[in-house]
Write a protein that holds these residues in place. Structure first.
Motif, short mmCIF file in Angstrom:
data_model
loop_
_atom_site.label_atom_id
_atom_site.label_comp_id
_atom_site.label_asym_id
_atom_site.label_seq_id
_atom_site.Cartn_x
_atom_site.Cartn_y
_atom_site.Cartn_z
N ARG A 91 0.82 -1.21 0.00
CA ARG A 91 0.00 0.00 0.00
C ARG A 91 0.86 1.26 0.00
N LEU A 262 -6.87 0.13 -1.31
CA LEU A 262 -7.28 0.36 0.08
C LEU A 262 -8.11 -0.79 0.65
N PRO A 263 -9.17 -1.25 -0.04
CA PRO A 263 -9.93 -2.37 0.54
C PRO A 263 -9.12 -3.66 0.59
N SER A 265 -5.83 -3.90 1.15
CA SER A 265 -4.95 -3.77 2.32
C SER A 265 -5.73 -3.97 3.61
N LYS A 266 -6.97 -3.50 3.62
CA LYS A 266 -7.81 -3.65 4.80
C LYS A 266 -8.06 -5.12 5.10
N VAL A 267 -8.35 -5.90 4.06
CA VAL A 267 -8.68 -7.31 4.24
C VAL A 267 -7.43 -8.15 4.52
N ARG A 272 -5.51 0.29 8.35
CA ARG A 272 -6.62 1.24 8.40
C ARG A 272 -6.49 2.25 7.28
#
Length: 272
Positions: A91, A262-263, A265-267, A272
């Motif tokens: 990210r 972004l999503p 990296s979140k999963v 955050r």
């Protein structure tokens, strides 16, 4: 429209490939990973040429420009990219890589006289400010598995510079006449592989033991997947993009990656 659409699809594919490669870079090292994925994607293109009967036609100036593009963008730029992936994670690396459009547009201004409109300058400034803002923000180490380091940041910006310069030489190749994007991709990729191979052998970065670890089981499947969606499809679509749209526009659309990531990296990394 073809150029813009190709750039967007390339951005989508490139949003996934860093996570695939980051999963295996620690096992193989950035140099061997870069060399191996170029070899595999080059073979995929040779198969494509054979199946579809693509005419392998190009001029000598086009060949020279594409070799230089591969040397700067794939040999140097992507080596720094993988080092940055290993150091600060996908990210943050791809966020820094979003400075690529500004670099490409500035170089294109001096090289091709491509005009940068005031709104474009504002957009570049906002992007750079966003990068600085995130870099200066300390991540929660209990949540994120990566932390920002000075070395990782430098690697990221060197990778962005390499890719920006690489696009310039690719554009020069298209100025020389008609050129099939797959042919352009193959010449750039395979020439880069031929440059990296003897360097890796002499420096002992490519060894039988490392190759055995890389070309087996889940690691090999990840390498195949990353080579297909990254160098094979992603770079080919990026060539179609810059052949049909201004460099600044195409590279800006392709820099949509940080948002798409972004999503993911979140999963995957609980960031955050």
């Amino acid at each position: 429209m073809v150029g813009e659409l190709s750039a967007f699809v390339a951005a989508v594919l490139w949003s996934f490939s860093p996570y695939v490669f980051s999963a295996i870079v620690k096992r193989s090292g950035s140099f061997l990973l870069n060399t191996s994925r170029l070899f595999i994607s080059g073979l995929m293109m040779l198969i494509t040429f054979f199946v579809f009967g693509i005419n392998f036609a190009f001029t000598q100036p086009q060949f020279i420009y594409l070799v230089l593009s591969g040397l700067i963008g794939l040999v140097l730029g992507d080596t720094f990219l993988f080092k940055s992936l290993d150091e600060i994670g996908p990210r943050y690396t791809m966020l820094i890589m979003s400075s690529n459009p500004a670099i490409g547009a500035i170089i294109a201004y001096f090289t091709f006289n491509e005009i940068i409109q005031p709104i474009g300058i504002i957009g570049m400034a906002v992007t750079l400010f966003g990068i600085i803002l995130v870099i200066n923000q300390q991540p929660n180490e209990e949540i994120s598995k990566f932390k920002i380091t000075r070395k990782g940041i430098i690697f990221g910006f060197l990778a962005a510079l390499g890719q920006g310069l690489g696009l310039i030489f690719t554009k020069l190749a298209y100025f020389e006449g008609d050129l099939n994007p797959l042919i352009a991709t193959f010449l750039r990729i395979f020439s880069s592989f031929l440059i990296l191979l003897p360097i890796g052998y002499i420096s002992k970065r490519i060894t039988i033991e490392r190759l055995r670890l890389l070309f087996r089981g889940k690691t090999f499947l990840l390498l195949l997947l990353g080579s297909f969606i990254g160098p094979y499809l992603g770079i080919t679509l990026s060539y179609i993009a810059i052949a049909n749209a201004p460099i600044g526009v195409a590279s800006t659309i392709m820099s949509f990656q940080p948002i798409l990531m972004l999503p993911i990296s979140k999963v995957l990394h609980k960031e955050r």
